[in-house]
Design a protein around this motif. Structure first.
Motif, mmCIF file in Angstrom:
data_model
loop_
_atom_site.group_PDB
_atom_site.id
_atom_site.type_symbol
_atom_site.label_atom_id
_atom_site.label_comp_id
_atom_site.label_asym_id
_atom_site.label_seq_id
_atom_site.Cartn_x
_atom_site.Cartn_y
_atom_site.Cartn_z
ATOM 1 N N PRO A 78 3.473 -8.902 -13.086
ATOM 2 C CA PRO A 78 2.333 -9.815 -13.248
ATOM 3 C C PRO A 78 2.683 -11.290 -13.124
ATOM 4 C CG PRO A 78 3.061 -9.019 -15.386
ATOM 5 C CD PRO A 78 3.848 -8.257 -14.352
ATOM 6 N N HIS A 79 3.983 -11.612 -13.049
ATOM 7 C CA HIS A 79 4.380 -13.020 -13.014
ATOM 8 C C HIS A 79 4.657 -13.524 -11.598
ATOM 9 C CE1 HIS A 79 4.535 -12.750 -17.317
ATOM 10 N NE2 HIS A 79 5.479 -11.830 -17.282
ATOM 11 N N ILE A 80 4.262 -12.755 -10.587
ATOM 12 C CA ILE A 80 4.485 -13.183 -9.207
ATOM 13 C C ILE A 80 3.665 -14.436 -8.905
ATOM 14 C CG2 ILE A 80 4.026 -12.574 -6.787
ATOM 15 C CD1 ILE A 80 4.947 -9.774 -7.389
ATOM 16 N N VAL A 81 4.359 -15.433 -8.359
ATOM 17 C CA VAL A 81 3.748 -16.709 -8.003
ATOM 18 C C VAL A 81 3.481 -16.777 -6.505
ATOM 19 C CG1 VAL A 81 4.104 -19.219 -7.966
ATOM 20 C CG2 VAL A 81 4.832 -17.886 -9.952
ATOM 21 N N GLU A 82 4.374 -16.173 -5.699
ATOM 22 C CA GLU A 82 4.237 -16.178 -4.247
ATOM 23 C C GLU A 82 4.280 -14.748 -3.712
ATOM 24 O OE1 GLU A 82 6.239 -20.269 -2.623
ATOM 25 O OE2 GLU A 82 7.593 -18.640 -3.137
ATOM 26 N N LEU A 83 3.275 -14.380 -2.916
ATOM 27 C CA LEU A 83 3.255 -13.079 -2.250
ATOM 28 C C LEU A 83 2.992 -13.316 -0.773
ATOM 29 C CD1 LEU A 83 3.328 -9.989 -2.297
ATOM 30 C CD2 LEU A 83 0.884 -10.008 -2.823
ATOM 31 N N GLU A 84 3.968 -12.952 0.072
ATOM 32 C CA GLU A 84 3.851 -13.167 1.511
ATOM 33 C C GLU A 84 4.049 -11.837 2.237
ATOM 34 O OE1 GLU A 84 6.127 -16.452 3.010
ATOM 35 O OE2 GLU A 84 5.987 -17.569 1.127
ATOM 36 N N LEU A 85 3.001 -11.434 2.981
ATOM 37 C CA LEU A 85 3.028 -10.169 3.720
ATOM 38 C C LEU A 85 2.614 -10.366 5.175
ATOM 39 C CD1 LEU A 85 1.221 -7.952 1.033
ATOM 40 C CD2 LEU A 85 3.685 -8.070 1.445
ATOM 41 N N PRO A 86 3.074 -11.420 5.847
ATOM 42 C CA PRO A 86 2.634 -11.646 7.225
ATOM 43 C C PRO A 86 3.098 -10.552 8.175
ATOM 44 C CG PRO A 86 4.461 -13.093 6.681
ATOM 45 C CD PRO A 86 4.062 -12.420 5.412
ATOM 46 N N GLU A 87 2.264 -10.288 9.192
ATOM 47 C CA GLU A 87 2.565 -9.321 10.240
ATOM 48 C C GLU A 87 2.714 -7.897 9.718
ATOM 49 O OE1 GLU A 87 5.249 -10.487 13.332
ATOM 50 O OE2 GLU A 87 4.947 -12.602 12.914
ATOM 51 N N THR A 88 2.051 -7.598 8.613
ATOM 52 C CA THR A 88 1.900 -6.214 8.175
ATOM 53 C C THR A 88 0.518 -5.743 8.626
ATOM 54 O OG1 THR A 88 1.049 -6.947 6.034
ATOM 55 C CG2 THR A 88 3.402 -6.480 6.169
ATOM 56 N N ASN A 89 0.269 -4.462 8.554
ATOM 57 C CA ASN A 89 -1.014 -3.927 9.007
ATOM 58 C C ASN A 89 -1.919 -3.714 7.801
ATOM 59 O OD1 ASN A 89 -3.070 -2.813 10.463
ATOM 60 N ND2 ASN A 89 -2.055 -0.862 10.834
ATOM 61 N N MET A 90 -2.830 -4.654 7.566
ATOM 62 C CA MET A 90 -3.707 -4.593 6.402
ATOM 63 C C MET A 90 -5.047 -3.972 6.788
ATOM 64 S SD MET A 90 -2.072 -5.884 3.745
ATOM 65 C CE MET A 90 -3.408 -6.299 2.642
ATOM 66 N N GLY A 91 -5.128 -2.653 6.678
ATOM 67 C CA GLY A 91 -6.372 -1.956 6.939
ATOM 68 C C GLY A 91 -7.237 -1.894 5.696
ATOM 69 N N ARG A 92 -8.253 -1.032 5.729
ATOM 70 C CA ARG A 92 -9.200 -0.951 4.616
ATOM 71 C C ARG A 92 -8.517 -0.564 3.313
ATOM 72 N NH1 ARG A 92 -13.826 3.521 4.930
ATOM 73 N NH2 ARG A 92 -11.960 4.819 4.796
ATOM 74 N N TYR A 93 -7.640 0.453 3.363
ATOM 75 C CA TYR A 93 -6.993 0.922 2.139
ATOM 76 C C TYR A 93 -6.057 -0.141 1.571
ATOM 77 C CZ TYR A 93 -8.704 5.511 3.579
ATOM 78 O OH TYR A 93 -9.510 6.547 3.954
ATOM 79 N N GLU A 94 -5.331 -0.835 2.459
ATOM 80 C CA GLU A 94 -4.398 -1.863 1.999
ATOM 81 C C GLU A 94 -5.139 -3.046 1.370
ATOM 82 O OE1 GLU A 94 -2.393 0.638 4.997
ATOM 83 O OE2 GLU A 94 -4.304 -0.418 4.963
ATOM 84 N N CYS A 95 -6.234 -3.472 1.996
ATOM 85 C CA CYS A 95 -7.004 -4.587 1.452
ATOM 86 C C CYS A 95 -7.637 -4.225 0.113
ATOM 87 C CB CYS A 95 -8.080 -5.016 2.446
ATOM 88 S SG CYS A 95 -7.436 -5.895 3.888
ATOM 89 N N THR A 96 -8.115 -2.994 -0.009
ATOM 90 C CA THR A 96 -8.694 -2.547 -1.281
ATOM 91 C C THR A 96 -7.635 -2.529 -2.377
ATOM 92 O OG1 THR A 96 -10.364 -1.197 -0.159
ATOM 93 C CG2 THR A 96 -9.880 -0.655 -2.450
ATOM 94 N N ALA A 97 -6.447 -2.014 -2.041
ATOM 95 C CA ALA A 97 -5.360 -1.962 -3.020
ATOM 96 C C ALA A 97 -4.956 -3.370 -3.443
ATOM 97 C CB ALA A 97 -4.162 -1.220 -2.436
ATOM 98 N N LEU A 98 -4.864 -4.296 -2.483
ATOM 99 C CA LEU A 98 -4.471 -5.658 -2.819
ATOM 100 C C LEU A 98 -5.564 -6.363 -3.620
ATOM 101 C CD1 LEU A 98 -2.457 -7.923 -2.623
ATOM 102 C CD2 LEU A 98 -3.379 -8.513 -0.380
ATOM 103 N N GLY A 99 -6.828 -6.128 -3.265
ATOM 104 C CA GLY A 99 -7.920 -6.708 -4.037
ATOM 105 C C GLY A 99 -7.904 -6.245 -5.482
#
Length: 219
Positions: free
Chosen positions: A77-98
């Motif tokens: 829970p203490h993450i300040v920076e999250l960088e995931l460029p050039e990954t494949n963010m489909g519907r399931y990934e976006c829902t999980a991240l949201g």
């Protein structure tokens, strides 16, 4: 096998930053990485996964492997920076991240999702979690966002909880309609300082709406 070998290292060290770039992901690698993340103490403040490959194909983790990695981050829970460029963010990934942003992250300041193939549906899934009051920098450049997705982003800019200072939306497909939506949303925003919109098919009609925003000395 590298993550299997390193599991004791992840378990017994108070890591603050994890960076993986230009790695080749083999079968089962994403699952082992998620297990390693779950084994870490909750000392992680920065996670950066970018320009990774699986069999020469840009980091498209099969069997929803990225979802498992995202869900494993709930223990940090203490993450300040999250960088995931050039990954494949489909519907399931976006829902999980949201869901992760809404339920676990309380200190996140920077989120980089550039060139992740996020579309309007992905933005809709994310935006509820993006309204956390700590988030200052959001990079959504190089994606597939249109004017419809701008409506969700406009709600974020209009939210009293939003403290966004920088938003990058270059190389999407916003057009004049998207520009108008964002300009109108900024009329009541007093936090955003930096907005990148070039390479979006915006004409003089779209840019003209920003004149009122730029001339507003209260902003």
């Amino acid at each position: 096998e590298i993550f299997q070998w390193l599991l004791p290292f992840f378990e017994h060290n108070n890591l603050s930053e994890l960076v993986m770039m230009h790695c080749v992901f083999g079968p089962g690698c994403a699952q082992k990485l998620s297990l390693a993340l779950r084994a870490c103490s909750n000392s992680l403040t920065s996670v950066k996964l970018f320009n990774n490959h699986m069999g020469g194909i840009a980091f498209e983790l099969h069997h929803r492997g990225l979802v498992g990695i995202i869900e494993a981050l709930c223990l940090h829970p203490h993450i300040v920076e999250l960088e995931l460029p050039e990954t494949n963010m489909g519907r399931y990934e976006c829902t999980a991240l949201g869901n992760l942003l809404r339920g676990s992250f309380t200190e996140l300041q920077k989120l980089d999702l550039c060139r992740t193939a996020i579309d309007d549906d992905g933005v809709d899934s994310l935006v509820g979690g993006l309204a956390i009051d700590t988030l200052q920098k959001l990079d959504l450049s190089g994606n597939q966002i249109t004017a419809r997705g701008c409506r969700s982003l406009a709600a974020l800019l209009e939210s009293p909880r939003s403290n966004l200072e920088k938003m990058d939306l270059i190389r999407n497909n916003l057009g004049d309609e998207g520009a108008l939506i964002l300009a109108d949303a900024l009329a009541a925003n007093r936090k955003l300082e930096h907005l990148e919109l070039y390479n979006n098919g915006i004409t003089a009609e779209g840019w003209s709406r920003f004149c009122k925003v730029l001339c507003d000395t209260s902003s």
